[in-house]
Design a protein around this motif. Structure first.
Motif, PDB file in Angstrom:
ATOM      1  N   TRP A 138       0.819  -1.201   0.000  1.00  0.00           N
ATOM      2  CA  TRP A 138       0.000   0.000   0.000  1.00  0.00           C
ATOM      3  C   TRP A 138       0.849   1.245   0.000  1.00  0.00           C
ATOM      4  CZ3 TRP A 138      -0.070   3.027   4.538  1.00  0.00           C
ATOM      5  CH2 TRP A 138       0.491   2.436   5.646  1.00  0.00           C
ATOM      6  N   LEU A 139       1.883   1.249  -0.791  1.00  0.00           N
ATOM      7  CA  LEU A 139       2.820   2.372  -0.771  1.00  0.00           C
ATOM      8  C   LEU A 139       2.870   3.121  -2.091  1.00  0.00           C
ATOM      9  CD1 LEU A 139       5.754   0.848   1.269  1.00  0.00           C
ATOM     10  CD2 LEU A 139       4.015   2.450   2.037  1.00  0.00           C
ATOM     11  N   ALA A 153      -5.631  15.689  -8.131  1.00  0.00           N
ATOM     12  CA  ALA A 153      -5.635  15.296  -6.723  1.00  0.00           C
ATOM     13  C   ALA A 153      -5.221  16.469  -5.849  1.00  0.00           C
ATOM     14  CB  ALA A 153      -4.707  14.103  -6.506  1.00  0.00           C
ATOM     15  N   GLY A 154      -4.233  17.240  -6.307  1.00  0.00           N
ATOM     16  CA  GLY A 154      -3.803  18.416  -5.552  1.00  0.00           C
ATOM     17  C   GLY A 154      -4.920  19.423  -5.384  1.00  0.00           C
ATOM     18  N   GLN A 155      -5.748  19.565  -6.383  1.00  0.00           N
ATOM     19  CA  GLN A 155      -6.882  20.478  -6.286  1.00  0.00           C
ATOM     20  C   GLN A 155      -7.914  19.983  -5.279  1.00  0.00           C
ATOM     21  OE1 GLN A 155      -8.298  20.723 -10.308  1.00  0.00           O
ATOM     22  NE2 GLN A 155      -6.537  21.889 -10.993  1.00  0.00           N
ATOM     23  N   LYS A 156      -7.937  18.692  -5.029  1.00  0.00           N
ATOM     24  CA  LYS A 156      -8.890  18.103  -4.082  1.00  0.00           C
ATOM     25  C   LYS A 156      -8.326  18.006  -2.666  1.00  0.00           C
ATOM     26  CE  LYS A 156     -12.484  17.163  -6.560  1.00  0.00           C
ATOM     27  NZ  LYS A 156     -13.769  17.771  -6.249  1.00  0.00           N
ATOM     28  N   GLY A 157      -7.117  18.512  -2.445  1.00  0.00           N
ATOM     29  CA  GLY A 157      -6.565  18.499  -1.103  1.00  0.00           C
ATOM     30  C   GLY A 157      -5.564  17.396  -0.840  1.00  0.00           C
ATOM     31  N   VAL A 158      -5.262  16.577  -1.840  1.00  0.00           N
ATOM     32  CA  VAL A 158      -4.240  15.556  -1.672  1.00  0.00           C
ATOM     33  C   VAL A 158      -2.884  16.246  -1.662  1.00  0.00           C
ATOM     34  CG1 VAL A 158      -3.230  13.453  -2.624  1.00  0.00           C
ATOM     35  CG2 VAL A 158      -5.689  13.842  -2.802  1.00  0.00           C
ATOM     36  N   GLN A 159      -2.025  15.838  -0.759  1.00  0.00           N
ATOM     37  CA  GLN A 159      -0.744  16.514  -0.559  1.00  0.00           C
ATOM     38  C   GLN A 159       0.418  15.611  -0.946  1.00  0.00           C
ATOM     39  OE1 GLN A 159      -0.772  17.615   3.573  1.00  0.00           O
ATOM     40  NE2 GLN A 159      -2.618  18.843   3.352  1.00  0.00           N
ATOM     41  N   PRO A 160       1.561  16.225  -1.314  1.00  0.00           N
ATOM     42  CA  PRO A 160       2.750  15.405  -1.589  1.00  0.00           C
ATOM     43  C   PRO A 160       3.047  14.491  -0.394  1.00  0.00           C
ATOM     44  CG  PRO A 160       3.140  17.666  -2.228  1.00  0.00           C
ATOM     45  CD  PRO A 160       1.821  17.651  -1.487  1.00  0.00           C
ATOM     46  N   ASN A 161       3.453  13.294  -0.691  1.00  0.00           N
ATOM     47  CA  ASN A 161       3.792  12.258   0.293  1.00  0.00           C
ATOM     48  C   ASN A 161       2.604  11.631   0.997  1.00  0.00           C
ATOM     49  OD1 ASN A 161       6.593  12.199  -0.204  1.00  0.00           O
ATOM     50  ND2 ASN A 161       6.757  14.126   0.900  1.00  0.00           N
ATOM     51  N   ASP A 162       1.361  12.033   0.657  1.00  0.00           N
ATOM     52  CA  ASP A 162       0.224  11.236   1.098  1.00  0.00           C
ATOM     53  C   ASP A 162       0.395   9.850   0.492  1.00  0.00           C
ATOM     54  OD1 ASP A 162      -0.948  13.347   2.413  1.00  0.00           O
ATOM     55  OD2 ASP A 162      -2.552  13.659   0.947  1.00  0.00           O
ATOM     56  N   ILE A 163      -0.152   8.856   1.130  1.00  0.00           N
ATOM     57  CA  ILE A 163      -0.023   7.492   0.628  1.00  0.00           C
ATOM     58  C   ILE A 163      -1.397   7.007   0.172  1.00  0.00           C
ATOM     59  CG2 ILE A 163       0.641   5.128   1.181  1.00  0.00           C
ATOM     60  CD1 ILE A 163       2.495   6.318   3.329  1.00  0.00           C
ATOM     61  N   GLY A 165      -8.734   6.137  -0.991  1.00  0.00           N
ATOM     62  CA  GLY A 165      -8.354   6.264   0.412  1.00  0.00           C
ATOM     63  C   GLY A 165      -6.916   6.751   0.475  1.00  0.00           C
ATOM     64  N   ILE A 166      -6.703   7.820   1.204  1.00  0.00           N
ATOM     65  CA  ILE A 166      -5.392   8.441   1.353  1.00  0.00           C
ATOM     66  C   ILE A 166      -4.972   8.345   2.818  1.00  0.00           C
ATOM     67  CG2 ILE A 166      -4.097  10.602   1.152  1.00  0.00           C
ATOM     68  CD1 ILE A 166      -5.068   9.628  -1.544  1.00  0.00           C
ATOM     69  N   ILE A 175      -8.186   9.045   4.981  1.00  0.00           N
ATOM     70  CA  ILE A 175      -9.306   9.879   4.558  1.00  0.00           C
ATOM     71  C   ILE A 175      -9.725   9.421   3.165  1.00  0.00           C
ATOM     72  CG2 ILE A 175      -8.653  11.868   5.962  1.00  0.00           C
ATOM     73  CD1 ILE A 175      -7.448  13.131   3.448  1.00  0.00           C
ATOM     74  N   PHE A 176     -10.976   9.622   2.829  1.00  0.00           N
ATOM     75  CA  PHE A 176     -11.496   9.197   1.533  1.00  0.00           C
ATOM     76  C   PHE A 176     -11.962  10.403   0.740  1.00  0.00           C
ATOM     77  CE2 PHE A 176     -11.682   5.516   4.203  1.00  0.00           C
ATOM     78  CZ  PHE A 176     -11.269   4.502   3.353  1.00  0.00           C
TER      79      PHE A 176
END
Length: 76
Positions: free
Chosen positions: A1-2, A17-27, A60-61, A68-69
């Protein structure tokens, strides 16, 4: 899961994904109903979603000790 959100995922998906709040190094740990271990796993889920006519995939992040989903829109 990496499957880290960095250079291992398609650029268009990373930007969205960045526009949706996903950040660098999220898994990225899940997409749809599958666990994700590689960018190829994500691609398979996205391809299946496209073929079935879906416009988004729930992912799922894992961040800071919790998952978080978020729905991520996919394009044709």
């Amino acid at each position: 899961w990496l499957a880290r959100i960095n250079g291992s995922l398609p650029g268009r998906l990373i930007r969205f994904a960045g526009q949706k709040g996903v950040q660098p190094n999220d898994i990225l740990v899940r997409a749809g109903d599958r666990e994700i271990a590689s960018a190829g796993d994500l691609a398979a889920v996205v391809d299946a979603a496209r073929k079935s006519g879906r416009q988004s995939v729930l992912v799922g992040i894992y961040r800071s000790g919790r998952t978080i989903f978020l729905p991520l829109k996919i394009s044709g």
